[in-house]
Scaffold this active site. Structure first.
Site, PDB file in Angstrom:
ATOM      1  N   LYS A 579       0.681  -1.040  -0.020  1.00 36.67           N
ATOM      2  CA  LYS A 579      -0.102  -0.193   0.062  1.00 36.67           C
ATOM      3  C   LYS A 579       0.690   1.354   0.322  1.00 36.67           C
ATOM      4  O   LYS A 579       0.134   2.560   0.419  1.00 36.67           O
ATOM      5  CB  LYS A 579      -0.503  -0.319   1.012  1.00 36.67           C
ATOM      6  N   LYS A 682      -5.447   2.468   3.890  1.00 39.19           N
ATOM      7  CA  LYS A 682      -6.367   2.430   2.635  1.00 39.19           C
ATOM      8  C   LYS A 682      -7.444   3.009   2.625  1.00 39.19           C
ATOM      9  O   LYS A 682      -7.981   3.267   0.861  1.00 39.19           O
ATOM     10  CB  LYS A 682      -6.889   0.789   3.422  1.00 39.19           C
TER      11      LYS A 682
END
Length: 815
Positions: A579, A682
């Site tokens: 990520k 996220k």
């Protein structure tokens, strides 16, 4: 009568020659034969090297001569009975002594003329043909030897002499009219001028010798015996999936041979074309194989392209300037200059504006051509009417060839689209009015990728090969490879996707196999690999330059995430569950997305949010269809959801976090999950994919963890701190019980603001019954107002994360 020609590999040694003798003996039962042979494999190269060294005053030419002599004596001793060797060995010695005299002359004079070079190079065929003829006589008494120099006459253009067909044909017909032998063995490649001086027909000229003989004698057919099963749809050494071509026309064969199909010397076809004598290309080592049949017949088939081929070591020279527009004779002057320098033009293209003309020649001619052209147009260059010629070296010409291409629309577009998708830059294009050939000039480093991409598109039933370079083979990586191994056949049979893992790397080792790593024992292969080196890994990927390359990042490493730019710029797709890149500075995130579009290299990161859940893909589709995301509520950490679903009066917080790590739900460093930074990343990615600009430090992170826990520097110290602060976590749990709520770590975005933190979720909330390691996301949009779009499912675990990565790879295969 039939003419058979055997190439260098077919007569490389005694063992191979025995195969040749068996083929000849078998065919001699049916009709008379002429057998033309090349020099033993590599001998012509050794002769050339010896002559060059001798002329340069290097005495090592004697060692090369000794090697040449040994090869021929060894072959003769194995092929001829001992009782009959004496006179034959003496003859070989005499030939070698003559060769030595010529080389000594080059050494003493310090020069090598083209005439002497031709004579020296002729010894390869003279030696091989003599040995093979004598070996054939052992089993086939009605056979003989004939020196080609007595029948094939040429001019004195040494190195690539021009055949005098009037004289040669008459000599050939006269000789064979009176010859009664069933088989005649002749050397290929060599000839003689009308005044008896040795000449050669050019490298590969043994084919030409055979064709000259076949044409003169109206042979039933010409058989070229080599080490492959005919002409292929592409060079099988570069394109592993290349297939033999069963039938092909003379014109197609000429095009393919001109553009580098090594099994046939380009001039070969002319002498037999006039007489409609078919050519059959056969494999000495697989004589039962069908081979390639070349004739004047055009065979119709569904695929109009017969082959894809190329010429290496090309230089592109461009002459341009306003002084060429509307001025007649510019092209004539250019080609006259090149002709005077004996430079062959392989490729020509000129725009209708007449502003420039572009030609392709061999790299070896580039410097001479540049100097000659600039001198010829010196006046115009000084007057700034024409620019000095532009020279670009180390290029390659690739070509699609097919007689029926003219009857099919869109082939050029398909060719260039395929190259464009693989980031192969086209420097120039040429297509004749016959449309039998479409040629393009590209960089040499892209040849392998270009040929394989085109072959895949035109010959492999739309099967797309994906080449994976995988970094990170921990829990998720192992599952990913396991899934590929399990589904490989299904993907090829049903989706026409051929997955190959080319490289694997962990923190210790890395292993590359250009032909694809066997996934049955990949762990062993990796352990035998070299020491892991991120920069070397990247360089290896770039140098291989394979089509449809995909870099798969299954790490949580920041330095690895910083390499994506290098891959995307080289048209290498990136699939990642890491990520960090997409949650980095907004400008970097946008740059990666832009590079993906610019270089036609997919950048997919579905597993950044929700592991295998289609969350990011859903957001992309919403935005692409014109919807607007106004609010997001989500539980995005499967590990935290697992922890808080299992944390109760019977299970301490410490023990539950430990168990989450054992099951592979947390990151290797559990603080990444428990600090909330993972959730913040996220939600940030979802916000950005929804079309909003935001940085990570704009998200409010309301941590429930004591600072002392987050400040630890090792996992051991971290778990000790969880035990130390056990009362803190129990207090949070009891408060949730008192409110008849459940603990959920929630991410929210609304009105341009975002936050993450631990929340007390009441019974009537959609998040309340979220079990296990599940994730849930609610999207409130212009279309989903009262009832949000809800996505729910397993959001952590090695298997589901691997399946999400796998799905991204398949998406690329379907593009």
């Amino acid at each position: 009568m039939k003419v058979l020609k055997f190439g260098g590999t077919s007569v490389a040694n005694a063992q191979n020659i025995k195969l040749v003798l068996a083929i000849v003996s078998d065919k001699a039962r049916e009709e008379k034969l002429i057998v033309v042979v090349s020099a033993f494999s590599k001998i012509t190269d050794l002769l050339q090297l010896a002559s060059q060294k001798a002329a340069a005053g290097d005495e090592s030419f004697k060692d090369i001569l000794a090697e040449i002599e040994k090869k021929h004596l060894d072959a003769l001793k194995e092929l001829i009975p001992v009782s009959e060797q004496s006179s034959l060995l003496s003859h070989i010695k005499r030939i070698v002594n003559h060769l030595e005299t010529l080389l000594d002359g080059c050494y003493l004079l310090g020069e090598l003329s083209s005439r002497t070079s031709d004579t020296i190079l002729s010894f390869g065929e003279l030696l091989s043909s003599y040995i093979i003829a004598e070996a054939l006589k052992q089993n086939l008494k009605n056979s003989s030897y004939k020196d080609s120099r007595e029948l094939i006459k040429t001019n004195n253009h040494f190195g690539k002499a021009i055949v005098n067909f009037d004289v040669s044909n008459e000599l050939i017909v006269d000789f064979f009219a009176s010859n009664e032998n069933q088989v005649v063995v002749m050397p290929g490649f060599i000839a003689a001028s009308l005044d008896g001086i040795n000449t050669t027909l050019g490298r590969g000229g043994s084919d030409y010798t055979a064709a000259i003989l076949a044409g003169a004698l109206d042979a039933s057919d010409l058989e070229i015996w080599t080490d492959v099963n005919g002409m292929f749809t592409a060079n099988p050494k570069i394109v592993k999936q290349a297939q033999p071509i069963a039938y092909i026309s003379y014109q197609e064969a000429m095009e393919l041979s001109h553009f580098g199909a090594k099994v046939l010397y380009p001039p070969t076809i002319q002498p037999v074309l006039r007489k409609n004598i078919p050519i059959l290309i056969k494999n000495t080592f697989e004589p039962a194989a069908e081979g390639t049949y070349i004739s004047n017949q055009v065979f119709t088939q569904s695929n109009p392209v017969k082959g894809i081929t190329h010429i290496d070591a090309i230089t592109l020279i461009t002459l341009e300037g306003s002084g060429m527009i509307g001025v007649s004779g510019s092209s004539k002057r250019l080609f006259e200059v090149l002709s005077n320098k004996n430079i062959n033009v392989i490729f020509i293209t000129q725009a209708s504006s007449e502003h420039s003309i572009c030609i392709g020649i061999l790299n070896s001619d580039a410097d001479v051509a540049e100097e000659a052209i600039n001198k010829a147009f010196e006046v115009e260059i000084l007057q700034n009417k024409i620019e000095p010629c532009i020279v670009e070296k180390n290029l390659c010409i690739i070509a699609l060839v097919g007689e029926n291409m003219k009857n099919h629309q869109g082939l050029s577009g398909r060719m260039f689209s395929t190259l464009g998708k693989n980031n192969v830059n086209i420097r120039a294009i040429a297509q004749g009015a016959s449309e039998r050939n479409i040629s393009a000039v590209i960089n040499e480093r892209d040849v392998k990728k270009a040929l394989n991409s085109l072959h895949e598109n035109f010959f492999e039933e739309n099967t797309k090969q994906l080449n994976l370079f995988v970094m990170g083979v921990g829990n998720v990586g192992e599952k990913f490879i396991e899934q590929i191994h399990q589904q490989k056949k299904f993907l090829k049979d049903n989706l026409k996707i051929n997955l190959r893992v080319i490289a694997l790397s962990n923190s210790r080792k890395m292993y590359f196999d250009e032909d694809g790593i066997s996934l049955k024992d990949w762990q062993f292969a990796l352990e035998t690999g070299e020491l892991a080196d991120k920069e070397q890994f990247i360089n290896n990927v770039k140098q291989l330059n394979l089509r449809n390359s995909i870099f798969v990042d299954i790490t949580a490493n920041e330095s690895v995430s910083k390499t994506y730019e290098q891959f995307l710029k080289r048209n290498i797709a990136v699939v990642t569950c890491n990520k960090i890149a997409c949650a980095s500075e907004y400008d970097n995130y946008k740059k990666l997305k832009k590079l993906s579009q610019q270089f036609n290299a997919p950048f997919l990161f579905e597993t950044n949010v929700g592991a295998g859940l289609p969350i990011i893909d859903t957001v992309k589709n919403l935005v692409a269809s014109g919807d607007k995301v106004n609010k997001i509520q989500a539980v995005l950490s499967g590990s935290l959801n697992f922890i808080f679903n299992n944390f109760d009066e019977n299970n301490t917080f410490h023990n539950v976090v430990k168990e989450a790590g054992v099951q592979g739900f947390t990151e290797p460093d559990p603080k990444i999950d428990l600090s909330g930074i993972d959730v913040a990343r996220k939600i940030l990615i979802l916000i950005r994919e929804s079309g909003y600009k935001m940085e990570i430090d704009e998200i409010t992170n309301e941590s429930f963890m004591p600072a002392e826990c987050l400040d630890t520097t090792s996992n051991e110290a971290f778990f000790e701190s969880l035990q130390t602060h056990a009362a803190h976590f129990e207090t949070i749990y009891k408060e949730a019980l008192s409110k008849e709520s459940r603990l959920k770590y929630v991410a929210q975005f609304e009105n341009g603001k975002a936050n993450v933190g631990l929340r007390f979720i009441p019974k009537d909330h959609p998040f309340y019954n979220l079990e296990g390691k599940d994730n849930i996301v609610l999207f409130f949009t212009d279309r989903y107002v009262d009832q949000p779009l809800l996505i729910k499912g397993a959001g952590a675990g090695a298997a589901v994360t691997a399946s999400g990565i796998f799905a991204d790879v398949i998406r690329i295969g379907n593009i």
